[in-house]
Design a protein around this motif. Structure first.
Motif, short mmCIF file in Angstrom:
data_model
loop_
_atom_site.label_atom_id
_atom_site.label_comp_id
_atom_site.label_asym_id
_atom_site.label_seq_id
_atom_site.Cartn_x
_atom_site.Cartn_y
_atom_site.Cartn_z
N GLU A 240 24.88 48.29 29.92
CA GLU A 240 24.39 49.55 30.47
C GLU A 240 25.49 50.48 30.96
OE1 GLU A 240 24.73 46.53 33.68
OE2 GLU A 240 23.71 46.57 31.72
N LEU A 241 26.73 50.02 31.01
CA LEU A 241 27.83 50.92 31.39
C LEU A 241 28.12 51.93 30.29
CD1 LEU A 241 30.35 48.44 33.07
CD2 LEU A 241 28.75 50.01 34.19
N GLY A 242 27.75 51.59 29.07
CA GLY A 242 27.95 52.51 27.97
C GLY A 242 29.42 52.71 27.66
N ALA A 243 29.73 53.86 27.03
CA ALA A 243 31.12 54.16 26.66
C ALA A 243 31.27 55.64 26.38
CB ALA A 243 31.54 53.35 25.43
N LEU A 244 32.50 56.09 26.41
CA LEU A 244 32.80 57.48 26.09
C LEU A 244 33.28 57.56 24.65
CD1 LEU A 244 32.93 60.30 27.49
CD2 LEU A 244 35.38 59.87 27.83
N VAL A 245 32.60 58.35 23.85
CA VAL A 245 33.03 58.58 22.47
C VAL A 245 33.99 59.77 22.48
CG1 VAL A 245 32.31 59.19 20.13
CG2 VAL A 245 30.86 57.70 21.54
N ILE A 246 35.21 59.53 22.02
CA ILE A 246 36.24 60.58 22.03
C ILE A 246 36.61 60.92 20.60
CG2 ILE A 246 38.56 61.18 22.81
CD1 ILE A 246 38.23 59.06 25.01
N LEU A 247 36.50 62.19 20.26
CA LEU A 247 36.79 62.67 18.90
C LEU A 247 37.90 63.70 18.95
CD1 LEU A 247 33.05 63.26 17.95
CD2 LEU A 247 34.41 61.25 17.34
N THR A 248 38.92 63.52 18.14
CA THR A 248 40.03 64.47 18.08
C THR A 248 39.90 65.29 16.81
OG1 THR A 248 41.47 62.93 19.26
CG2 THR A 248 42.54 64.71 18.05
N ALA A 249 40.07 66.60 16.94
CA ALA A 249 39.92 67.49 15.79
C ALA A 249 41.02 67.26 14.76
CB ALA A 249 39.93 68.94 16.27
N ARG A 250 40.70 67.52 13.51
CA ARG A 250 41.64 67.48 12.40
C ARG A 250 41.66 68.83 11.72
NH1 ARG A 250 42.21 62.18 9.70
NH2 ARG A 250 42.19 63.34 7.74
N HIS A 251 42.74 69.11 11.01
CA HIS A 251 42.85 70.40 10.32
C HIS A 251 42.52 70.25 8.85
CE1 HIS A 251 44.54 72.07 13.97
NE2 HIS A 251 45.46 71.12 13.99
N ASP A 252 41.38 69.62 8.59
CA ASP A 252 40.91 69.48 7.20
C ASP A 252 39.40 69.34 7.22
OD1 ASP A 252 40.37 66.87 8.02
OD2 ASP A 252 42.12 66.00 7.04
#
Length: 388
Positions: A240-252
């Motif tokens: 139940e603590l879950g998680a943080l989804v982290i997405l980094t942008a790409r130049h394509d």
């Protein structure tokens, strides 16, 4: 019931959805336990207690464990085991159950069934003899003889898979926009597909699935790079603590941040209470993007392109490999996917078997050797014994 799931008719075991078996399939022991509760507590407190333990199991867990109660019940029916003997199940009965299936099922399958039977016992406050030494020996035997039934390892999703998928999508179409966003967020977020996609409509629950109403933070950093992140309420390891989804942008064209923004725009009329990757139908209704629908759609495209067959977990593997090949430090990749240092190193050793199976040109021998060197440095830095 579907083929292979039939049981002898009994008032103790009504025909219910798989996820409900743990709490509705009965035994004389369970009935006596409930009666004891009602004689010692007011009925509303008993109901409150039962509901409190029901909430401890995630929908997917209840469905998975249901297979154990089903197979055990079928076994007991086949051998006319008295209802009184089924719970608590004695150690010789559990050994006999294992013996019936060893050599015909993978050891992991039998282990999963036993976990379901154990959960069924716990829910009904029945003693569990699954830790008995006889049962442990039977499990070892089942693992040895079940090796031939292990599922073949699947290749990871690769950049080639994603490019092939992109070529056939029209990202202004609601369904395609949702598929593309889910694919890239799962891949570059190094997440399990089941953490972002709903398995079945019946299993959808906001306590376990990320909703459209989730707060998504888009950032542009001082160096010009941008990112997006959002919280998922449940993962296999953190519960139940879950998680943080982290997405980094790409130049394509493979930018997960752009894909997520496009999905939110194209499917802007989706209900806030729907899953994050739900899409809008032609009749302006919100529809869940279910895991099997997503996979079937993708696999159909990849099969036509003669790419390696993959499973849902292949996104997590492929995303980790791609980030490592791009030079992202192992510590960052481990944090992205929610691995501990030791778990990540052990995960890599599994990838060493999987990567050579891939048809992707990206995973040639020099790349695999480079990854091996990266992980050896990672092992030394984290003081993890090489013998593991």
């Amino acid at each position: 019931p579907h083929a292979g799931r039939q049981i002898s008719q009994s008032v103790l075991r009504p025909h219910v959805a798989a996820a409900d078996r743990l709490f509705t399939w009965d035994t004389p022991h369970a009935a006596r336990h409930r009666h004891h509760l009602t004689t010692s507590l007011p009925s509303h407190l008993v109901n409150s207690a039962l509901m409190s333990i029901r909430g401890a199991y995630a929908p997917n867990t209840k469905t998975t464990y249901a297979a154990g109660t089903l197979r055990f019940t079928q076994f007991c029916d086949r051998w006319n085991i008295n209802e009184e003997e089924r719970m608590p199940a004695s150690y010789p009965l559990l050994c006999a159950f294992i013996g019936e299936h060893k050599g015909r099922q993978a050891g992991n399958t039998i282990r999963s069934w036993l976990s379901g039977i154990r959960a069924w016992h716990i829910i009904n406050h029945a003693p569990w003899f699954g830790e008995d030494e006889w049962v442990q020996l039977a499990r070892v035997s089942a693992n040895k003889e079940g090796t031939k039934h292990k599922r073949p390892l699947r290749a990871p999703v690769s950049i080639e898979h994603l490019l092939a998928l992109h070529r056939v999508l029209n990202l202004s179409t609601p369904f395609h926009a949702a598929v593309w966003a889910l694919a890239l967020c799962t891949f570059f977020g190094c997440r399990r597909l089941g953490e972002l996609a709903v398995t079945t409509a019946a299993a959808f629950d906001g306590k376990y699935h990320v909703l459209r109403s989730v707060m998504i933070t888009f950032r542009t950093l001082r160096d010009g790079s941008s990112s997006a992140n959002f919280h998922i309420p449940w993962t296999k390891t953190t519960k139940e603590l879950g998680a943080l989804v982290i997405l980094t942008a790409r130049h394509d064209i493979l930018c997960p941040v752009t894909a997520l923004k496009n999905h939110l725009s194209v499917n802007s009329s989706t209900d806030e209470s729907a899953p994050l990757f739900a899409y809008t139908t032609a009749s302006s209704q919100s529809k869940m993007l279910l895991k099997h629908d997503f996979l079937n759609f993708c696999i159909g495209i990849w099969s036509s392109a003669m790419l390696a067959h993959v499973l849902g977990h292949s996104f997590r593997i492929g995303g980790a490999v791609e980030l490592l090949l791009a030079g992202v430090p192992p510590e960052i990749v481990a944090a992205t996917g929610g691995w501990t240092s030791l778990a990540f190193l052990l995960y890599w050793r599994r990838m060493e078997e999987i990567l050579p199976m891939s048809t992707s040109k990206a995973y040639n021998k020099s790349h695999i050797d480079s990854l091996a060197a990266i992980f050896e440095q990672f092992r030394i830095y984290n003081k993890i014994p090489s013998a593991l």
